[in-house]
Write a protein that holds these residues in place. Structure first.
Motif, mmCIF file in Angstrom:
data_model
loop_
_atom_site.group_PDB
_atom_site.id
_atom_site.type_symbol
_atom_site.label_atom_id
_atom_site.label_comp_id
_atom_site.label_asym_id
_atom_site.label_seq_id
_atom_site.Cartn_x
_atom_site.Cartn_y
_atom_site.Cartn_z
ATOM 1 N N ASN A 1 0.816 -1.207 0.000
ATOM 2 C CA ASN A 1 0.000 0.000 0.000
ATOM 3 C C ASN A 1 0.855 1.264 0.000
ATOM 4 O OD1 ASN A 1 -2.175 1.707 0.170
ATOM 5 N ND2 ASN A 1 -2.395 1.492 2.385
ATOM 6 N N ASP B 1 -12.184 3.042 -0.995
ATOM 7 C CA ASP B 1 -11.626 2.324 0.151
ATOM 8 C C ASP B 1 -10.666 3.261 0.862
ATOM 9 O OD1 ASP B 1 -10.316 0.719 1.989
ATOM 10 O OD2 ASP B 1 -10.295 -1.029 0.675
ATOM 11 N N ASP B 2 -11.081 3.737 2.021
ATOM 12 C CA ASP B 2 -10.264 4.692 2.780
ATOM 13 C C ASP B 2 -8.940 4.091 3.234
ATOM 14 O OD1 ASP B 2 -12.222 6.591 2.459
ATOM 15 O OD2 ASP B 2 -13.192 6.173 4.399
ATOM 16 N N ASN B 3 -8.848 2.758 3.246
ATOM 17 C CA ASN B 3 -7.633 2.104 3.718
ATOM 18 C C ASN B 3 -6.548 2.014 2.646
ATOM 19 O OD1 ASN B 3 -8.628 1.525 6.358
ATOM 20 N ND2 ASN B 3 -9.867 -0.129 5.465
#
Length: 365
Positions: A31, A109-111
């Motif tokens: 990420n 998707d905030d992640n």
């Protein structure tokens, strides 16, 4: 026939996850931007039910599918054409590919961090386009400078070429891609010689969440409108779901999982076939007790050219090709039955091979 599709997109849109699903090669996935620094190459089997049906009838010792090469290219960012984010290297990797698979993030998707802090696939697409266009303009300016010297001496061909390059520059400066130019007998070799990034055919892959994998979502709708206007294809895939599907070794369990999701097949299978088509490729087969095999050729190949894919001697010493249409082979059940029915044709050097032809070549060395 080593033709390649390059997977491109902004960082964190799901490129490497998708590549991992396509290939046995495992690209690092994390990420944060620039996780993939070197381009990862995967040789991908092209799913083709026709090969399986031929194998069921012939019962060969070996079955060999055809393949296509997929390259996972690290995420581009705004300013790549000026070297931002290792952009020069990444753009160079795109140049060596034959077609582009452009992955667009179409999920919230905030992640998962987005480099621009919001989800907008059209904006993301335009960022990539602009970087490719800017690099193409650099290539074009270098060519114009070279041809301009000859044009100034009164060379008529050079003058005509320079006029085309000026027209091409206007197209790129207006934010359009070179692939949208109508090719002619005159300009096609000029475009090929330039090796423009924006002249490569493109497939847009909308990476969605599980809830949107069957019917899409508002992001996909926007991409569809854009792609239709551009004359490009799109497919919808949930890269995360494809990762789950790839974990199933048992085909029945995989089928049940797909059924629960409302899918007939894994999205990567459709992607591979579409990429194969994007490269303007088609398949012919050879079928014998030792081997049933799919062979990759360009659309429009003649019988000798198709034979040359097996071995150059086959093309050089080509005499004739014995051709059975795939439908006839399946219908009659064997090569002998096809011959008895008079459905085997003997073709010469001018025969244009058709997708699905089952062929046997006669040649002299």
């Amino acid at each position: 026939m080593a033709l390649q599709c390059g997977i491109v997109g902004l960082p964190n849109v799901g490129k490497s996850t998708l590549f991992n699903c396509l290939s046995n090669a495992k690209a690092q996935s994390a990420n944060f931007p620039f996780c993939t620094i070197e381009p990862n190459l995967g040789v991908i089997t092209v799913p083709d039910p026709r090969l399986n049906k031929l194998a069921e009838l012939v019962q060969p010792q070996n079955v060999l599918p055809t393949t296509v090469e997929i390259v996972d290219i690290a995420g581009l960012v705004k300013g790549a054409s000026k070297g931002e984010g290792l952009g020069n290297k990444f753009l160079g990797n795109i140049r060596t590919t034959d077609a582009i698979i452009h992955v667009l993030r179409c999920f919230d998707d905030d992640n998962i961090i987005h480099v621009d802090a919001s989800v907008d696939p059209i904006r993301d697409k335009e960022v990539i386009d602009m970087e490719l266009q800017l690099r193409d303009l650099e290539s074009l300016e270098a060519k114009k400078e070279k041809v301009g010297k000859a044009a100034r001496t009164g060379d008529k061909i050079a003058i005509k070429e320079l006029e085309f390059y000026d027209e091409l520059k206007d197209i790129l400066m207006s934010g359009n891609n070179a692939r949208n130019i109508e090719t002619t007998e005159f300009n096609k070799p000029l475009i090929n010689d330039l090796q423009l990034l924006t002249s490569k055919p493109v497939l847009y892959v909308c990476n969605v969440d599980e809830a949107s994998v069957v019917k899409g979502n508002a992001y996909v709708d926007k991409v569809s409108v854009m792609a239709e206007a551009e004359g490009s294809e799109i497919i919808v895939i949930g890269a995360g779901i494809e990762s789950d599907i790839a974990e199933f070794d048992d085909l029945e369990e995989r089928a049940m999982f797909l059924q629960d999701l409302g899918l007939e097949e894994a999205g990567v299978a459709k992607l591979i076939r579409t990429a194969y088509k994007l490269l303007d490729l088609q398949t012919y087969f050879t079928a014998g007790v030792k081997e049933v095999r799919a062979w990759t050729i360009r659309k429009g190949f003649t019988a000798p050219q198709a034979a040359g894919v097996i071995h150059t001697d086959f093309e050089k010493g080509f005499i004739r090709a014995e051709v059975i249409k795939y439908e006839d082979f399946i219908s009659f059940g064997s090569e002998n039955a096809v011959k008895e029915a008079g459905k085997l044709s003997v073709e010469g050097k001018d025969y244009i091979v058709q997708d699905g032809d089952v062929m046997h070549f006669r040649f002299n060395v």
